[in-house]
Design a protein around this motif. Structure first.
Motif, PDB file in Angstrom:
ATOM      1  N   GLN A 174      13.184 -37.470  11.211  1.00  0.00           N
ATOM      2  CA  GLN A 174      12.867 -36.068  11.475  1.00  0.00           C
ATOM      3  C   GLN A 174      12.783 -35.825  12.978  1.00  0.00           C
ATOM      4  OE1 GLN A 174       9.190 -35.191   9.442  1.00  0.00           O
ATOM      5  NE2 GLN A 174      10.160 -35.079   7.429  1.00  0.00           N
ATOM      6  N   ASP A 175      13.110 -34.583  13.391  1.00  0.00           N
ATOM      7  CA  ASP A 175      12.874 -34.256  14.793  1.00  0.00           C
ATOM      8  C   ASP A 175      11.392 -33.926  14.984  1.00  0.00           C
ATOM      9  OD1 ASP A 175      12.378 -31.526  14.107  1.00  0.00           O
ATOM     10  OD2 ASP A 175      14.499 -31.029  14.338  1.00  0.00           O
ATOM     11  N   PHE A 176      10.981 -33.796  16.225  1.00  0.00           N
ATOM     12  CA  PHE A 176       9.564 -33.612  16.534  1.00  0.00           C
ATOM     13  C   PHE A 176       8.987 -32.368  15.858  1.00  0.00           C
ATOM     14  CE2 PHE A 176       6.410 -31.411  19.156  1.00  0.00           C
ATOM     15  CZ  PHE A 176       5.365 -32.331  19.118  1.00  0.00           C
ATOM     16  N   HIS A 177       9.685 -31.247  15.943  1.00  0.00           N
ATOM     17  CA  HIS A 177       9.135 -29.986  15.440  1.00  0.00           C
ATOM     18  C   HIS A 177       9.005 -30.004  13.921  1.00  0.00           C
ATOM     19  CE1 HIS A 177       9.060 -28.136  19.373  1.00  0.00           C
ATOM     20  NE2 HIS A 177      10.298 -28.564  19.583  1.00  0.00           N
ATOM     21  N   THR A 178       9.939 -30.622  13.221  1.00  0.00           N
ATOM     22  CA  THR A 178       9.839 -30.743  11.763  1.00  0.00           C
ATOM     23  C   THR A 178       8.640 -31.598  11.379  1.00  0.00           C
ATOM     24  OG1 THR A 178      12.237 -30.545  11.547  1.00  0.00           O
ATOM     25  CG2 THR A 178      11.048 -31.482   9.672  1.00  0.00           C
ATOM     26  N   ALA A 179       8.447 -32.707  12.093  1.00  0.00           N
ATOM     27  CA  ALA A 179       7.327 -33.605  11.796  1.00  0.00           C
ATOM     28  C   ALA A 179       5.986 -32.933  12.110  1.00  0.00           C
ATOM     29  CB  ALA A 179       7.474 -34.895  12.596  1.00  0.00           C
ATOM     30  N   LEU A 180       5.936 -32.158  13.198  1.00  0.00           N
ATOM     31  CA  LEU A 180       4.708 -31.439  13.544  1.00  0.00           C
ATOM     32  C   LEU A 180       4.368 -30.410  12.471  1.00  0.00           C
ATOM     33  CD1 LEU A 180       2.391 -30.483  15.341  1.00  0.00           C
ATOM     34  CD2 LEU A 180       4.059 -29.126  16.649  1.00  0.00           C
ATOM     35  N   LEU A 181       5.374 -29.664  12.016  1.00  0.00           N
ATOM     36  CA  LEU A 181       5.140 -28.668  10.968  1.00  0.00           C
ATOM     37  C   LEU A 181       4.592 -29.327   9.705  1.00  0.00           C
ATOM     38  CD1 LEU A 181       5.368 -25.747   9.999  1.00  0.00           C
ATOM     39  CD2 LEU A 181       7.739 -26.226   9.329  1.00  0.00           C
ATOM     40  N   LYS A 182       5.135 -30.474   9.339  1.00  0.00           N
ATOM     41  CA  LYS A 182       4.644 -31.209   8.167  1.00  0.00           C
ATOM     42  C   LYS A 182       3.183 -31.608   8.367  1.00  0.00           C
ATOM     43  CE  LYS A 182       5.274 -33.611   4.279  1.00  0.00           C
ATOM     44  NZ  LYS A 182       5.522 -32.974   2.974  1.00  0.00           N
ATOM     45  N   ALA A 183       2.840 -32.070   9.570  1.00  0.00           N
ATOM     46  CA  ALA A 183       1.452 -32.460   9.862  1.00  0.00           C
ATOM     47  C   ALA A 183       0.520 -31.268   9.749  1.00  0.00           C
ATOM     48  CB  ALA A 183       1.374 -33.078  11.253  1.00  0.00           C
ATOM     49  N   GLN A 184       0.980 -30.100  10.182  1.00  0.00           N
ATOM     50  CA  GLN A 184       0.154 -28.889  10.074  1.00  0.00           C
ATOM     51  C   GLN A 184      -0.013 -28.470   8.619  1.00  0.00           C
ATOM     52  OE1 GLN A 184       2.563 -26.619  12.879  1.00  0.00           O
ATOM     53  NE2 GLN A 184       0.857 -26.548  14.328  1.00  0.00           N
ATOM     54  N   GLN A 185       1.055 -28.566   7.845  1.00  0.00           N
ATOM     55  CA  GLN A 185       0.987 -28.188   6.428  1.00  0.00           C
ATOM     56  C   GLN A 185       0.005 -29.069   5.660  1.00  0.00           C
ATOM     57  OE1 GLN A 185       5.149 -28.544   5.419  1.00  0.00           O
ATOM     58  NE2 GLN A 185       5.613 -26.410   5.920  1.00  0.00           N
ATOM     59  N   LEU A 186      -0.084 -30.343   6.056  1.00  0.00           N
ATOM     60  CA  LEU A 186      -0.978 -31.284   5.377  1.00  0.00           C
ATOM     61  C   LEU A 186      -2.396 -31.268   5.935  1.00  0.00           C
ATOM     62  CD1 LEU A 186       1.451 -34.331   5.030  1.00  0.00           C
ATOM     63  CD2 LEU A 186       0.650 -32.822   3.198  1.00  0.00           C
ATOM     64  N   GLY A 187      -2.620 -30.462   6.984  1.00  0.00           N
ATOM     65  CA  GLY A 187      -3.948 -30.377   7.580  1.00  0.00           C
ATOM     66  C   GLY A 187      -4.261 -31.481   8.574  1.00  0.00           C
ATOM     67  N   TYR A 188      -3.266 -32.272   8.952  1.00  0.00           N
ATOM     68  CA  TYR A 188      -3.475 -33.327   9.942  1.00  0.00           C
ATOM     69  C   TYR A 188      -3.453 -32.780  11.361  1.00  0.00           C
ATOM     70  CZ  TYR A 188      -2.378 -36.494   6.054  1.00  0.00           C
ATOM     71  OH  TYR A 188      -2.360 -37.162   4.855  1.00  0.00           O
ATOM     72  N   ALA A 189      -2.765 -31.640  11.552  1.00  0.00           N
ATOM     73  CA  ALA A 189      -2.676 -31.024  12.878  1.00  0.00           C
ATOM     74  C   ALA A 189      -3.221 -29.602  12.796  1.00  0.00           C
ATOM     75  CB  ALA A 189      -1.230 -31.003  13.367  1.00  0.00           C
ATOM     76  N   GLU A 190      -3.890 -29.177  13.865  1.00  0.00           N
ATOM     77  CA  GLU A 190      -4.426 -27.824  13.941  1.00  0.00           C
ATOM     78  C   GLU A 190      -3.290 -26.825  14.183  1.00  0.00           C
ATOM     79  OE1 GLU A 190      -7.576 -27.134  13.485  1.00  0.00           O
ATOM     80  OE2 GLU A 190      -8.358 -29.179  13.496  1.00  0.00           O
ATOM     81  N   ALA A 191      -3.620 -25.549  14.022  1.00  0.00           N
ATOM     82  CA  ALA A 191      -2.647 -24.508  14.341  1.00  0.00           C
ATOM     83  C   ALA A 191      -2.231 -24.615  15.808  1.00  0.00           C
ATOM     84  CB  ALA A 191      -3.243 -23.132  14.056  1.00  0.00           C
ATOM     85  N   ASP A 192      -3.199 -24.938  16.677  1.00  0.00           N
ATOM     86  CA  ASP A 192      -2.897 -25.269  18.079  1.00  0.00           C
ATOM     87  C   ASP A 192      -3.106 -26.773  18.248  1.00  0.00           C
ATOM     88  OD1 ASP A 192      -2.572 -25.635  20.747  1.00  0.00           O
ATOM     89  OD2 ASP A 192      -4.275 -24.389  21.374  1.00  0.00           O
ATOM     90  N   PRO A 193      -2.020 -27.554  18.188  1.00  0.00           N
ATOM     91  CA  PRO A 193      -2.149 -29.012  18.207  1.00  0.00           C
ATOM     92  C   PRO A 193      -2.107 -29.618  19.613  1.00  0.00           C
ATOM     93  CG  PRO A 193       0.118 -28.443  17.791  1.00  0.00           C
ATOM     94  CD  PRO A 193      -0.615 -27.131  18.005  1.00  0.00           C
ATOM     95  N   SER A 194      -2.282 -28.779  20.645  1.00  0.00           N
ATOM     96  CA  SER A 194      -2.006 -29.195  22.019  1.00  0.00           C
ATOM     97  C   SER A 194      -2.651 -30.519  22.396  1.00  0.00           C
ATOM     98  CB  SER A 194      -2.452 -28.106  23.000  1.00  0.00           C
ATOM     99  OG  SER A 194      -1.803 -26.900  22.739  1.00  0.00           O
ATOM    100  N   LEU A 195      -3.970 -30.646  22.204  1.00  0.00           N
ATOM    101  CA  LEU A 195      -4.670 -31.852  22.659  1.00  0.00           C
ATOM    102  C   LEU A 195      -4.199 -33.100  21.928  1.00  0.00           C
ATOM    103  CD1 LEU A 195      -8.378 -30.762  23.252  1.00  0.00           C
ATOM    104  CD2 LEU A 195      -6.791 -31.684  24.940  1.00  0.00           C
TER     105      LEU A 195
END
Length: 425
Positions: free
Chosen positions: A173-194
């Motif tokens: 997966q590319d970075f943005h697809t993997a980040l979206l998956k992490a957000q959908q699963l609750g592993y990443a916040e809506a603002d995942p900056s930190l």
């Protein structure tokens, strides 16, 4: 004759996911916790921003922090509010009123840990939950490994970034697809900056460095880079040469200098830390007497973090008190300047696919005393464009940054050069 079991009265500032879990665990595991602590751990009060929000706990709630800090019945304040400045004021007030403090706030500790240690004196401060949730790494460094000089440590300190990289590696997966998956699963916040820019891992590394070395560095003093620019090309190169890519926090001691850095790292796949996947955390610590020890577990989540909070409460209930960070600031230890850090490097370039370009690149590297170790060239769909991927032999941050600046001046370099450090040790 029976002895009356006493209470340790607790106030929680911030009854969110972690705070709710603390209350629930104290209730559901009451008997085993009392047996281990020797007292009843009783949550007397909580402070929240929104008293109307439904919460799964039955404790008195207030919106006024002073209701806890100035309550003479409260023995321990648990700070779970997050942020830096207001949390620091709360921590100061708590300690000035001789109440014990337990905090999960790595950002606040990254900036103010030594000030709090000085204010606290003999008043206990617990902060096991500030680094890697359910892994007892604070106690390992402060107590279990206290006979050792810590020669170095490296760790996956952020589960969100590790999950994203795992998805990129395992599922192409590319970075943005993997980040979206992490957000959908609750592993990443809506603002995942930190999580993705390395800031969260940087805060944690600074806390560990204080425990290991007595060094008072701040986030702005150390090298911190994130994972947001990693591409599938980088993953492919790593695979080709037997590496995994991890966001690592790294500390190394050489004589009286400590290097501290957080960045994406290519590390050999056969290393234990390279095998840690998904949202899990892992830390490798090398002591001069014990050798390498590895700590692995859940780095975040309500229950894992609450488990660490409660372990600190039990320590306080037992009457155990020692200097917060294990020892005071060490005047003999210096932070290695970023420019002097040595590493091998992987570099990705997008270039004009024409003769002479490789010679230009090689000339710049030679001028900066950098030699190439491995090399791949890839054609891409865009006409007359190629990607050049290569790794270097060991050089310095100073040399590699100069080389990158020189490369950017070439008309034949079509996009920002990207580098990842390689950790061979």
């Amino acid at each position: 004759m029976t002895h009356k079991i006493k209470n340790l009265n607790i106030g929680i500032i911030g009854v969110g996911t972690v705070g709710e879990s603390v209350v629930k665990i104290l209730e559901e595991n009451r008997e085993i916790i009392r047996a281990r602590a020797g007292v009843n751990l009783v949550v007397k009060k909580g402070v929240v921003k929104n008293p109307n929000k439904p919460r799964g706990v039955n404790i008195p709630l207030s919106t006024d922090i002073d209701d806890i800090i100035y309550d003479p019945q409260i023995d321990v304040v648990v700070e779970l509010m997050g942020g830096v400045d207001t949390a620091y004021i709360v921590a100061k007030k708590t300690l000035e009123h001789k109440k014990s403090l337990v905090t999960a706030n790595k950002a606040m500790l990254a900036y103010h840990r030594y000030e709090l240690q000085e204010i606290a004196g003999a008043t206990p401060i617990g902060f096991e939950a500030s680094v890697c949730g359910g892994i007892p790494i604070i106690k390992a460094l402060k107590d279990g490994l206290s006979a050792n000089h810590i020669l170095g440590l490296k760790g996956i300190l952020n589960g969100t970034s590790n999950y994203i990289l795992t998805q990129m590696i395992q599922n192409n997966q590319d970075f943005h697809t993997a980040l979206l998956k992490a957000q959908q699963l609750g592993y990443a916040e809506a603002d995942p900056s930190l999580d993705i820019n390395g800031g969260d891992a940087g805060h944690k590394l600074l806390i560990l460095a204080s425990l290991a070395y007595g060094i008072d560095a701040k986030p702005q003093d150390i090298l911190i880079e994130g994972i947001e620019s990693i591409s599938t090309d980088d993953i492919e190169f790593a695979n080709e040469f037997g590496y995994a890519i991890k966001l690592l926090g790294i500390a190394k001691k050489q004589n009286n200098e400590i290097e501290l850095r957080v960045h994406p790292t290519m590390i050999a796949k056969d290393k234990m830390i390279a095998k840690i996947e998904g949202v899990m955390n892992g830390i490798s610590v090398i002591g001069d007497r014990v050798g390498e020890t590895l700590y692995y577990g859940a780095g975040a989540g309500g229950e894992a973090t609450a488990s660490a909070v409660i372990s600190d409460l039990i320590e306080i209930a037992r009457g155990k008190s020692s200097l917060m960070l294990g020892f005071e600031r060490s005047p003999q230890i210096n932070l290695k300047p970023k420019a002097n850090i040595c590493s091998r490097y992987y570099i990705r370039l997008a270039v004009d696919d024409k003769s002479g370009v490789l010679a230009q690149i090689a000339s710049i590297l030679t001028q900066n005393a950098i030699s190439i170790s491995t090399f791949l060239q890839k054609e891409i769909k865009q006409k007359n464009t190629a990607k050049i991927l290569f790794s270097t032999h060991t050089t310095t941050e100073y040399a590699i940054k100069n080389a990158i600046d020189d490369l950017k001046k070439l008309d034949s370099i079509l996009s920002e050069p990207y580098l990842i450090r390689i950790e061979d040790e």
